[in-house]
Design an enzyme around this catalytic site. Sequence first.
Site, PDB file in Angstrom:
ATOM      1  N   GLU A 149       0.811  -1.399  -0.099  1.00  0.00           N
ATOM      2  CA  GLU A 149      -0.141   0.177  -0.090  1.00  0.00           C
ATOM      3  C   GLU A 149       0.758   1.202  -0.006  1.00  0.00           C
ATOM      4  O   GLU A 149       0.667   2.166   0.868  1.00  0.00           O
ATOM      5  CB  GLU A 149      -0.944  -0.053   1.265  1.00  0.00           C
ATOM      6  N   GLU A 256      -5.871 -10.463  -2.064  1.00  0.00           N
ATOM      7  CA  GLU A 256      -6.839 -10.404  -0.863  1.00  0.00           C
ATOM      8  C   GLU A 256      -8.408 -10.295  -1.464  1.00  0.00           C
ATOM      9  O   GLU A 256      -8.856  -9.398  -0.686  1.00  0.00           O
ATOM     10  CB  GLU A 256      -6.405  -9.196  -0.034  1.00  0.00           C
TER      11      GLU A 256
HETATM   12  O1  9MR Z   1      -7.669  -8.728   7.499  1.00  0.00           O
HETATM   13  C1  9MR Z   1      -6.831  -8.158   8.453  1.00  0.00           C
HETATM   14  C2  9MR Z   1      -7.259  -7.779   9.837  1.00  0.00           C
HETATM   15  O2  9MR Z   1      -7.483  -8.768  10.332  1.00  0.00           O
HETATM   16  C3  9MR Z   1      -5.952  -7.137  10.584  1.00  0.00           C
HETATM   17  O3  9MR Z   1      -6.323  -6.480  11.609  1.00  0.00           O
HETATM   18  C4  9MR Z   1      -5.652  -5.751   9.684  1.00  0.00           C
HETATM   19  C5  9MR Z   1      -4.391  -5.075  10.130  1.00  0.00           C
HETATM   20  O4  9MR Z   1      -3.326  -5.981  10.530  1.00  0.00           O
HETATM   21  O5  9MR Z   1      -5.253  -6.102   8.416  1.00  0.00           O
HETATM   22  C6  9MR Z   1      -6.312  -6.917   7.585  1.00  0.00           C
HETATM   23  O6  9MR Z   1      -5.837  -7.198   6.494  1.00  0.00           O
HETATM   24  C7  9MR Z   1      -5.371  -6.040   5.806  1.00  0.00           C
HETATM   25  C8  9MR Z   1      -4.347  -6.476   4.782  1.00  0.00           C
HETATM   26  O7  9MR Z   1      -3.235  -6.947   5.617  1.00  0.00           O
HETATM   27  C9  9MR Z   1      -3.625  -5.524   3.898  1.00  0.00           C
HETATM   28  N1  9MR Z   1      -4.637  -5.152   2.907  1.00  0.00           N
HETATM   29  C10 9MR Z   1      -6.051  -4.843   3.574  1.00  0.00           C
HETATM   30  C11 9MR Z   1      -6.506  -6.005   4.640  1.00  0.00           C
HETATM   31  C12 9MR Z   1      -7.805  -5.420   5.208  1.00  0.00           C
HETATM   32  O8  9MR Z   1      -7.738  -4.331   6.031  1.00  0.00           O
END
Ligand code: 9MR
Length: 342
Positions: A149, A256
């Site tokens: 990101e 994702e």
């Molecule tokens: O799904 C993930 C959530 O459980 C976590 O709390 C969060 C922070 O670590 O990250 C979420 O996954 C993200 C991913 O790592 C990066 N792209 C966006 C995803 C959704 O927020």
Amino acid sequence: MLASALALAACDRQGAAQAAAVDLPPLKSLAAFPVGTCVQAVQLDDPGFAALVAAQVSQLTAEWEMKMEYIVQDDGSFRFDAPDRIAAFARTHGLRFFGHTLVWYAQSPPAFERLDAGRIAFDGAYRNYIHAVVGRYRGQAVGWDVVNEAVAEDGEGWRDSLWSQRLGRLEHMTLAFQHAREADPEAVLFLNDYNLENLPKKRATFLKLAEALLKAGAPLGGLGTQTHVAADLKAGELAAALKDLASLGLPIHLSEMDVSLSRAEGLIRDPAKLAAGQARVYAEAAEAFSSLPAQQRFAFTHWGLRDKDSWLKREDAADTPLLFDDAGRPKSAAAAWAGGLR
Ligand code: 9MR
């Protein structure tokens, strides 16, 4: 009144999702490319979930336990118990293991923030972190999201972060790729981002960043497009995005995917239309990914299997964005995804 109407609509939707369980062979048996999901270590203690994962997918990503928020402790030491458990599960079940994520603007642990702004100490800690994490799974991880990101929300340039401030806007990313390559000569190293389907400007900046990294000598080996989308995504946007992203010739990780119903509700209120929109988006994703040249289809990862495990539930508990219902039965969305495969 409004609240109860919304609650009723949510019940309808959940009812529809539960009723829509379909018979379907395992996802991984249907696709000509690796199919993944994210998992959390604690979920693997649930035998039903573990069996679902082992049956359905061929690749695992840690949902959050391989990020700095988990690995880097307050005193600057590292912990690997949860990621080690996920890696062991992948090994035991013959699944590929994907590393997520090394450098993310959203995570800058206090142990790093406290470090002397002097470049040498910071640079050393940064390198040490990447070496420790990537090196630990060397030979097992098939790839890594090295930088996550990096493009600004509106697609205008790159994000500011602790990493960019201390090590330079492009340089911190180039360094991360180089350190990761030193730690694992084989893993495919990815730049990963979201909203690349619905924001062509962000996609263009993302592709320019990839080119800038390659020009700077970063061993960038693949592009990750997260694909957190909603059921009202315009037809054709996802396919156009994948085609465009593939234009550099690098492997693509659809990394994702989920298709939110709640996030589409501003435009569509009818539960049947929402479900149809979700199915259409999943089918388009499967078809567009299948249409990429074989050597560019790195993997297709769903951001969870069962609706109840989705991160989107935190935003709206009634959302049902994934392919399996709470009981782990494939939904009509799963059949739509399978129907799009070529
Ligand atoms: O799904 C993930 C959530 O459980 C976590 O709390 C969060 C922070 O670590 O990250 C979420 O996954 C993200 C991913 O790592 C990066 N792209 C966006 C995803 C959704 O927020």
